[in-house]
Design a protein around this motif. Structure first.
Motif, PDB file in Angstrom:
ATOM      1  N   TYR A 111     -47.561 -14.441 -28.723  1.00 50.24           N
ATOM      2  CA  TYR A 111     -46.360 -14.068 -27.970  1.00 50.24           C
ATOM      3  C   TYR A 111     -46.361 -14.527 -26.517  1.00 50.24           C
ATOM      4  CZ  TYR A 111     -46.023 -10.951 -31.975  1.00 50.24           C
ATOM      5  OH  TYR A 111     -45.983 -10.459 -33.253  1.00 50.24           O
ATOM      6  N   ARG A 112     -47.518 -14.878 -25.968  1.00 46.07           N
ATOM      7  CA  ARG A 112     -47.567 -15.136 -24.528  1.00 46.07           C
ATOM      8  C   ARG A 112     -46.686 -16.317 -24.105  1.00 46.07           C
ATOM      9  NH1 ARG A 112     -53.974 -16.099 -24.878  1.00 46.07           N
ATOM     10  NH2 ARG A 112     -53.999 -18.136 -25.918  1.00 46.07           N
ATOM     11  N   ASP A 113     -46.630 -17.378 -24.931  1.00 42.50           N
ATOM     12  CA  ASP A 113     -45.771 -18.511 -24.569  1.00 42.50           C
ATOM     13  C   ASP A 113     -44.301 -18.125 -24.626  1.00 42.50           C
ATOM     14  OD1 ASP A 113     -48.013 -20.042 -24.203  1.00 42.50           O
ATOM     15  OD2 ASP A 113     -47.867 -21.101 -26.123  1.00 42.50           O
ATOM     16  N   TRP A 114     -43.935 -17.373 -25.649  1.00 47.04           N
ATOM     17  CA  TRP A 114     -42.550 -16.877 -25.776  1.00 47.04           C
ATOM     18  C   TRP A 114     -42.185 -16.037 -24.558  1.00 47.04           C
ATOM     19  CZ3 TRP A 114     -38.256 -17.205 -28.819  1.00 47.04           C
ATOM     20  CH2 TRP A 114     -37.336 -16.148 -28.763  1.00 47.04           C
ATOM     21  N   ILE A 115     -43.068 -15.157 -24.149  1.00 48.15           N
ATOM     22  CA  ILE A 115     -42.823 -14.282 -23.002  1.00 48.15           C
ATOM     23  C   ILE A 115     -42.672 -15.122 -21.732  1.00 48.15           C
ATOM     24  CG2 ILE A 115     -43.884 -12.515 -21.532  1.00 48.15           C
ATOM     25  CD1 ILE A 115     -45.156 -11.386 -24.148  1.00 48.15           C
ATOM     26  N   ALA A 116     -43.544 -16.116 -21.577  1.00 47.20           N
ATOM     27  CA  ALA A 116     -43.466 -16.968 -20.391  1.00 47.20           C
ATOM     28  C   ALA A 116     -42.155 -17.747 -20.338  1.00 47.20           C
ATOM     29  CB  ALA A 116     -44.660 -17.931 -20.363  1.00 47.20           C
ATOM     30  N   GLU A 117     -41.669 -18.179 -21.504  1.00 41.59           N
ATOM     31  CA  GLU A 117     -40.398 -18.913 -21.561  1.00 41.59           C
ATOM     32  C   GLU A 117     -39.214 -18.058 -21.172  1.00 41.59           C
ATOM     33  OE1 GLU A 117     -39.969 -20.401 -25.465  1.00 41.59           O
ATOM     34  OE2 GLU A 117     -41.724 -21.717 -25.374  1.00 41.59           O
ATOM     35  N   LYS A 118     -39.285 -16.759 -21.441  1.00 43.76           N
ATOM     36  CA  LYS A 118     -38.142 -15.867 -21.238  1.00 43.76           C
ATOM     37  C   LYS A 118     -38.132 -15.198 -19.875  1.00 43.76           C
ATOM     38  CE  LYS A 118     -36.774 -16.778 -25.345  1.00 43.76           C
ATOM     39  NZ  LYS A 118     -35.606 -17.642 -25.551  1.00 43.76           N
ATOM     40  N   LYS A 119     -39.010 -15.588 -18.997  1.00 42.71           N
ATOM     41  CA  LYS A 119     -39.067 -14.976 -17.663  1.00 42.71           C
ATOM     42  C   LYS A 119     -37.756 -15.226 -16.908  1.00 42.71           C
ATOM     43  CE  LYS A 119     -43.989 -14.753 -16.603  1.00 42.71           C
ATOM     44  NZ  LYS A 119     -45.064 -15.246 -15.738  1.00 42.71           N
TER      45      LYS A 119
END
Length: 268
Positions: free
Chosen positions: A260-268
């Motif tokens: 999930y970390r990449d997804w979270i970083a994309e949605k910042k």
């Protein structure tokens, strides 16, 4: 030269630290065996004790919040519990949506457009069978996230957990298109606090969890289950955390989960 008494004292301190807080050590040395402890809302009666255990053990978790009925005050995302959530944000915990009215997916509705049969367990439509569009379901996820942000001043993660973990590929695709990634839990991460205490004792659940949990597992517990007579939390929580630490596990929030970390970083 170190005196014998001082050496003994240092050894005792090191031994105590290794037993009580290996996760804290792991966080400074690198986390080789991470676990991701998550809590869904519930009747909230055990929430104050859960917070005490987490603070004492220096463990950060991810809370999936819905506005569920509680044993004290208004809903779990109401004004009564707002200070509790705000305090958890100040401690560094993470938050995500559990849908505002704890809305269960029941079935996909056939047709080209994504529509779903749903049923809320809270709110004005509790117990009613409804048909929603994908947009309506996405809005329901967003309602909980907006309320969490309003209470805590902290932006929730772009994640959600469907009540009961009940989903379909079509529902997950619709939610993802709206910016929400679903989070389930590992088989061993189901900690059993929803099971009847008559057939699943706290002692048995603790033993099973310590035996079966593996590195990388997402763990699931609740802030109160109405149907369980012998509450799992906080009775099992602290010995579980201490026991997992003793096995070399450390704790992370879902912000650091590799899925999930990449997804979270994309949605910042």
């Amino acid at each position: 030269m170190t005196r014998p008494a001082e050496l003994t004292r240092r050894r005792a301190l090191l031994a105590g630290a290794a037993w009580l807080a290996p996760a804290a050590w792991a966080q400074t040395q690198g986390c080789d065996k991470p676990l991701y402890l998550t809590f869904d809302t519930g009747h909230m009666e055990v929430a104050p004790w859960v917070a005490e255990v987490l603070a004492r053990q220096q463990v950060k978790v991810t809370f999936f919040a819905a506005n569920e009925p509680t044993k004290a005050g208004d809903g779990s995302l109401g004004t009564h519990w707002a200070p509790w959530w705000k305090a958890r944000a100040a401690e560094g915990h993470e938050f995500a949506s559990h849908t505002f009215d704890h809305v269960y997916w029941r079935a996909d509705v056939p047709g080209e457009a994504a529509r779903f049969r749903v049923r809320a367990s809270a709110g004005p439509a509790a117990g009613q069978e409804l048909t929603w569009t994908a947009r309506q379901y996405c809005d329901e996820i967003a309602r909980a996230a907006a309320r969490i942000s309003e209470i805590t001043g902290k932006k929730p993660l772009p994640l959600f957990r469907a009540p009961g973990g009940k989903t379909s590929p079509r529902l997950l695709a619709a939610a993802r298109a709206c910016g929400w990634e679903h989070v389930g839990w590992a088989p061993a991460g189901f900690l059993g606090d929803e099971l009847p205490s008559e057939t699943a004792s706290n002692e048995a659940l603790l033993k099973k969890a310590l035996r079966d949990i593996r590195s990388g597992d997402i763990l699931l517990a609740h802030l109160g289950i109405w149907s369980r007579k012998d509450p799992w939390a906080p009775t099992v929580l602290e010995p579980l955390i201490a026991g997992l630490k003793a096995k070399g596990f450390c704790f992370r929030t879902l912000r650091d989960h590799p899925a999930y970390r990449d997804w979270i970083a994309e949605k910042k």
